[in-house]
Design a protein around this motif. Sequence first.
Motif, short mmCIF file in Angstrom:
data_model
loop_
_atom_site.label_atom_id
_atom_site.label_comp_id
_atom_site.label_asym_id
_atom_site.label_seq_id
_atom_site.Cartn_x
_atom_site.Cartn_y
_atom_site.Cartn_z
N PRO A 5 0.82 -1.22 0.00
CA PRO A 5 0.00 0.00 0.00
C PRO A 5 0.85 1.26 0.00
O PRO A 5 1.97 1.24 0.48
CB PRO A 5 -0.78 -0.11 1.31
N ILE A 6 0.27 2.34 -0.53
CA ILE A 6 1.01 3.58 -0.64
C ILE A 6 0.22 4.70 0.04
O ILE A 6 -0.84 4.47 0.60
CB ILE A 6 1.29 3.91 -2.12
N ASN A 7 0.75 5.89 0.02
CA ASN A 7 0.03 7.02 0.60
C ASN A 7 -1.27 7.22 -0.15
O ASN A 7 -1.29 7.22 -1.38
CB ASN A 7 0.85 8.30 0.48
N ALA A 8 -2.35 7.44 0.58
CA ALA A 8 -3.63 7.67 -0.07
C ALA A 8 -3.75 9.13 -0.49
O ALA A 8 -3.09 10.01 0.07
CB ALA A 8 -4.76 7.32 0.89
N LEU A 13 -8.90 10.19 1.93
CA LEU A 13 -8.88 10.17 3.40
C LEU A 13 -10.02 11.01 3.95
O LEU A 13 -10.69 10.61 4.91
CB LEU A 13 -7.52 10.69 3.91
N GLN A 183 -5.44 -0.02 -2.98
CA GLN A 183 -4.25 0.43 -2.27
C GLN A 183 -3.02 0.57 -3.15
O GLN A 183 -1.92 0.77 -2.64
CB GLN A 183 -3.96 -0.52 -1.10
N PRO A 189 -7.01 3.22 0.56
CA PRO A 189 -6.58 2.22 1.53
C PRO A 189 -6.95 0.80 1.09
O PRO A 189 -7.93 0.61 0.36
CB PRO A 189 -7.37 2.58 2.78
N SER A 190 -6.21 -0.17 1.56
CA SER A 190 -6.60 -1.56 1.39
C SER A 190 -7.92 -1.81 2.13
O SER A 190 -8.18 -1.17 3.15
CB SER A 190 -5.51 -2.45 1.98
N GLY A 191 -8.77 -2.72 1.61
CA GLY A 191 -9.98 -3.07 2.34
C GLY A 191 -11.24 -3.06 1.49
O GLY A 191 -12.31 -3.34 2.00
N ARG A 327 14.10 4.68 5.16
CA ARG A 327 12.93 4.91 6.01
C ARG A 327 13.26 5.84 7.16
O ARG A 327 12.51 6.76 7.47
CB ARG A 327 12.41 3.56 6.54
N GLU A 333 9.65 4.68 2.17
CA GLU A 333 9.69 3.23 2.19
C GLU A 333 9.93 2.71 0.77
O GLU A 333 9.23 3.12 -0.16
CB GLU A 333 8.35 2.67 2.70
#
Lengths: 397, 397
Positions: A5-8, A13, A183, A189-191, A327, A333
């Motif tokens: 996953p990366i920044n949303a 958000l 994501q 986001p993941s989900g 990091r 990351e």
Amino acid sequence: MGPGPINAHPRVLRAMSADLLGQFDPEMTGYMNQVMALYRPIFGTRNQWTMLVDGTARAGIEAALVSMVAPGDVVLVVNFGRFGLLLTEILTRIGAVIETVDAPWGEVVPLDRVAEAIARCHPKIVATIHGDTSTTMAQPLDGFGELCRQAGALSYVDATATIGGMELAADRWGVDVVTGGLQKCLGGPSGSAPITISDKAAEHIGRRRHVEQGIRRDDIADGQGPRIRSNYFDLAMVMDYWSDKRLNHHTEATSMLYAARECARIALGEGLEARYARHAAAGRAMAAGLRAMGLTVFGDDAYRMTNVTGVFIPKGVDGEAVRKAMREQFEIEIGTAFGPLQGRIWRIGAMGYNAMKHKVLLTLAALEACLRMEGFALPLGDAVPAALEAWCQDEQA
Amino acid sequence: MGPGPINAHPRVLRAMSADLLGQFDPEMTGYMNQVMALYRPIFGTRNQWTMLVDGTARAGIEAALVSMVAPGDVVLVVNFGRFGLLLTEILTRIGAVIETVDAPWGEVVPLDRVAEAIARCHPKIVATIHGDTSTTMAQPLDGFGELCRQAGALSYVDATATIGGMELAADRWGVDVVTGGLQKCLGGPSGSAPITISDKAAEHIGRRRHVEQGIRRDDIADGQGPRIRSNYFDLAMVMDYWSDKRLNHHTEATSMLYAARECARIALGEGLEARYARHAAAGRAMAAGLRAMGLTVFGDDAYRMTNVTGVFIPKGVDGEAVRKAMREQFEIEIGTAFGPLQGRIWRIGAMGYNAMKHKVLLTLAALEACLRMEGFALPLGDAVPAALEAWCQDEQA
């Protein structure tokens, strides 16, 4: 800047902080219908059944497979990485008879080899991955669905790692079911797992419909096919829930639906062509920058995904120490790798909200500094200008 | 004010707008560990394996059952409503041999009947629901786990509708696996399912461990038991992911994890005793208000859930017209019903962020007005004072 996953995206958000709605509130079902419409162009399809599975991308994969495949069905997996292996793993648990046609990690499977494999094993379903982040390779899919159709097989593609970043063309590919996730290139986001299902596949799945006790209705008949082995992933019931019948199934994950809706609105607002070009520019720039540092990019340029770049960890360099420095000193990351590539390559993403010029340049500058601090001798200062030139390549053309 | 999903707590909505983290970022894994610690008191347990399943509450149920139950296992379902039927539905798809001990909708199953059923069918697993919103009844569970243990059976309870609103006491009940959801008394969105697993059940599930290809490691051995039929819901793999091994499985649904974490922080901040008392006051006030209107509350007071109240739709009143007026004139949702209770009762919730005095009073005032506008003759102005008195009952005692 990992493989996801990366920044949303900040708008995604913010969308999740809207208050909840009742499951069958007309405003809520209106949003569900909007989500169906918004994801059709993203999948490159006119499929009616374009919706969300409530779980991570892996939930979308399992929902597709468990609903399409009955125990004993022959399934051909076109396998070129970890996520091809995941398909075989899930299919084993479903009780499918699994055949594979494989490429080594870092290559893709030419269509003529897919055709040979279909001729050899007469599958009911052919399944593959569009972009396998474990190898950074994207399987070419033009003509894939047609091959399957000619052999009387349904086709399935997981596009989790490419949706919203590389072109998906479910209809032009002729693929029956395609799944994704938020994501990666969609910048969420993941989900939540977007899915699209052709009418033919929907009919196939509908023959396995079984409405659960307690909510049965006279106007909805069960199918005669073998019962789907999962209730949660029963796409016949999920389609009934997303249809005008609004037959109760799970309680839709409202905040994740808001996120999925906003991801799609942002993607369509930017324009899909522009979005794909932005990801291509980011991938081109990343590879050019890495090469200017004297590093070796992993895999064949012709088939590399645009949104994640594999690069060999140079000899004598401690890959984990570099990741840690990235990091801890730069808050950036980058990804490690799986299986045969573990410890051999890093995977550097540039997807969704992170597929931006400044993020690519900053990542390269930081990596150069970290490599130098680790004692690796490399040409200094060349990566950023090379990346910038590659980013602008299309604009200059 | 339906039976859930309900309005989320504003802090939960804000928590979801925090930016995402990498899946194995130390900050992220730190949050995962916090979630484990935060949910132990909420489940009333010291179980190490207390975590989240990434999907709606129904996903938690299926994960528990598919991981605990192998095809051919005898499972006893203690069934007193729609969600008991859902357990049998999921178990059918898993290939279990299902036995049931049933109560009519509106009653619960006395423990001695559970004991008789266990003696009759020698189950490997006994499964039930704590609070079944379809009937508004809560099954008493003290002594339940002990009964199962004496018979050598594992026990499972779904507590989606009560978690955070009525006391859960997994350890005192002696129950092995308990699942929940955020969208009821925890005041969060649907899409994440907290779960707790006893060491004994974890060992049982671990015997079915099968690590997928592509991420196998020498230090993690497969079990010898029958492979779990789902990859996504394989709790052996989910435990490996939430353990220090951090073995990759799905990509954790980060925003939903933030939501789950905030739900638990709010609940523990309020204090669980105070929270349960607040829900009890809300349920007491709602029932008193409805009775003061001349309506008949559904079910036995001794076993009613505190957070959702069933009430008979009075003769001659169009239940759906009242629900529509409530929603359109007052922006208040009240619930319809399923199965044998459809068209007979409304279900009115007061849970989580909605279990507040003013919301209960406003709902009663609005319902009174809507019933009157529908032409129903009722005593006017009595509901709110009766509810207020009932709310304060404990304070006065």
